[in-house]
Design an enzyme around this catalytic site. Structure first.
Site, PDB file in Angstrom:
ATOM      1  N   TYR A   1      -3.411   6.468  -1.697  1.00 37.88           N
ATOM      2  CA  TYR A   1      -4.072   5.161  -1.692  1.00 37.88           C
ATOM      3  C   TYR A   1      -4.140   4.500  -3.069  1.00 37.88           C
ATOM      4  O   TYR A   1      -3.978   3.297  -3.207  1.00 37.88           O
ATOM      5  CB  TYR A   1      -5.493   5.271  -1.127  1.00 37.88           C
TER       6      TYR A   1
ATOM      7  N   CYS B   1      -7.256  -7.707 -10.983  1.00 41.17           N
ATOM      8  CA  CYS B   1      -6.302  -8.824 -10.878  1.00 41.17           C
ATOM      9  C   CYS B   1      -6.747 -10.008 -11.732  1.00 41.17           C
ATOM     10  O   CYS B   1      -5.914 -10.730 -12.281  1.00 41.17           O
ATOM     11  CB  CYS B   1      -6.112  -9.221  -9.424  1.00 41.17           C
TER      12      CYS B   1
ATOM     13  N   GLU C   1       0.829  -1.215   0.000  1.00 39.66           N
ATOM     14  CA  GLU C   1       0.000   0.000   0.000  1.00 39.66           C
ATOM     15  C   GLU C   1       0.861   1.262   0.000  1.00 39.66           C
ATOM     16  O   GLU C   1       2.082   1.198   0.172  1.00 39.66           O
ATOM     17  CB  GLU C   1      -0.951  -0.033   1.197  1.00 39.66           C
ATOM     18  N   ASN C   2       0.185   2.377  -0.212  1.00 37.94           N
ATOM     19  CA  ASN C   2       0.875   3.662  -0.311  1.00 37.94           C
ATOM     20  C   ASN C   2       0.009   4.747   0.308  1.00 37.94           C
ATOM     21  O   ASN C   2      -1.225   4.648   0.257  1.00 37.94           O
ATOM     22  CB  ASN C   2       1.141   3.971  -1.800  1.00 37.94           C
ATOM     23  N   ALA C   3       0.659   5.790   0.846  1.00 39.00           N
ATOM     24  CA  ALA C   3      -0.068   6.914   1.437  1.00 39.00           C
ATOM     25  C   ALA C   3      -0.988   7.562   0.402  1.00 39.00           C
ATOM     26  O   ALA C   3      -2.055   8.078   0.759  1.00 39.00           O
ATOM     27  CB  ALA C   3       0.913   7.936   1.996  1.00 39.00           C
TER      28      ALA C   3
ATOM     29  N   CYS D   1      -2.035  -4.633  -5.517  1.00 41.62           N
ATOM     30  CA  CYS D   1      -2.585  -5.878  -4.964  1.00 41.62           C
ATOM     31  C   CYS D   1      -1.520  -6.976  -4.888  1.00 41.62           C
ATOM     32  O   CYS D   1      -0.541  -6.971  -5.656  1.00 41.62           O
ATOM     33  CB  CYS D   1      -3.720  -6.387  -5.851  1.00 41.62           C
TER      34      CYS D   1
ATOM     35  N   CYS E   1      -9.758  -9.240  -6.961  1.00 41.40           N
ATOM     36  CA  CYS E   1     -10.526  -8.131  -7.549  1.00 41.40           C
ATOM     37  C   CYS E   1     -10.563  -8.281  -9.070  1.00 41.40           C
ATOM     38  O   CYS E   1      -9.816  -9.070  -9.665  1.00 41.40           O
ATOM     39  CB  CYS E   1      -9.920  -6.787  -7.144  1.00 41.40           C
TER      40      CYS E   1
ATOM     41  N   GLU F   1      -1.802 -10.082  -5.859  1.00 39.16           N
ATOM     42  CA  GLU F   1      -1.731 -10.841  -7.110  1.00 39.16           C
ATOM     43  C   GLU F   1      -0.862 -10.105  -8.124  1.00 39.16           C
ATOM     44  O   GLU F   1      -0.072 -10.711  -8.846  1.00 39.16           O
ATOM     45  CB  GLU F   1      -3.134 -11.036  -7.709  1.00 39.16           C
TER      46      GLU F   1
HETATM   47  N1  THU Z   1      -6.193  -6.445  -2.323  1.00 36.19           N
HETATM   48  C1  THU Z   1      -5.387  -7.379  -2.884  1.00 36.19           C
HETATM   49  O1  THU Z   1      -4.186  -7.446  -2.562  1.00 36.19           O
HETATM   50  N2  THU Z   1      -5.918  -8.220  -3.800  1.00 36.19           N
HETATM   51  C2  THU Z   1      -7.212  -8.202  -4.212  1.00 36.19           C
HETATM   52  O2  THU Z   1      -7.592  -8.957  -5.103  1.00 36.19           O
HETATM   53  C3  THU Z   1      -8.168  -7.289  -3.573  1.00 36.19           C
HETATM   54  C4  THU Z   1      -7.595  -6.306  -2.622  1.00 36.19           C
HETATM   55  C5  THU Z   1      -5.605  -5.504  -1.355  1.00 36.19           C
HETATM   56  C6  THU Z   1      -5.552  -4.082  -1.830  1.00 36.19           C
HETATM   57  C7  THU Z   1      -5.476  -3.328  -0.524  1.00 36.19           C
HETATM   58  O3  THU Z   1      -4.115  -3.254  -0.124  1.00 36.19           O
HETATM   59  C8  THU Z   1      -6.235  -4.196   0.433  1.00 36.19           C
HETATM   60  O4  THU Z   1      -6.372  -5.462  -0.172  1.00 36.19           O
HETATM   61  C9  THU Z   1      -7.627  -3.672   0.784  1.00 36.19           C
HETATM   62  O5  THU Z   1      -8.337  -3.366  -0.345  1.00 36.19           O
END
Ligand code: THU
Length: 129
Positions: A48, A92, A44-46, A53, A89, A55
């Site tokens: 957003y 991905c 993640e990053n500040a 992800c 998601c 994947e």
């Molecule tokens: N996230 C994933 O790493 N993979 C997904 O398929 C859905 C969401 C992460 C993104 C974010 O860092 C956190 O889950 C919450 O959304």
């Protein structure tokens, strides 16, 4: 390595998640045809929207190492309440579509169900050129 074995590796990868904003740790493990394994976690990053992800990081690592065909991927959302809340998601799924992914294994925290899906069932009619 069988698909279910990858779920444990994905859970381990999730422990390296950098997710101080969502506190939602995700791990992913990509499997290549020769048994190669590439791990990823969400970063993640500040800002957003700059977050990546799990994947995506696993796929990028695999492709950067030379892989062009993904056999399967395991995804573990260790902070999800159950497996229903642990699916990849849409973005991905499209990334996985690009490299011919055949199956997806989804799981949540330790002791939860491990679900196997044919990729086509999760992403029918994926876009390709
Ligand atoms: N996230 C994933 O790493 N993979 C997904 O398929 C859905 C969401 C992460 C993104 C974010 O860092 C956190 O889950 C919450 O959304």
């Amino acid at each position: 390595m069988i698909p279910q074995d990858l779920a444990g590796r994905a859970r381990e990868a999730a422990l390296r998640s950098y997710s101080p904003y969502s506190r939602f740790r995700v791990g992913a493990v990509v499997l290549g045809a020769a048994g190669e394994i590439y791990e990823g976690c969400n970063v993640e990053n500040a800002a957003y929207g700059s977050s990546i992800c799990a994947e995506a990081t696993a796929i990028a690592g695999a492709v950067a190492t030379g892989l062009r065909k993904i056999v399967g991927i395991a995804v573990a959302c260790v902070d999800a309440a159950d497996v229903d809340g642990a699916y990849p998601c849409g973005n991905c799924r499209q990334l996985l579509n690009e490299f011919g992914t055949e199956w997806v294994v989804v799981t949540a925290g330790e002791g939860t169900e491990v679900r196997f899906h044919e990729f086509d069932g999760l992403h029918p009619y994926g876009f390709s050129l």
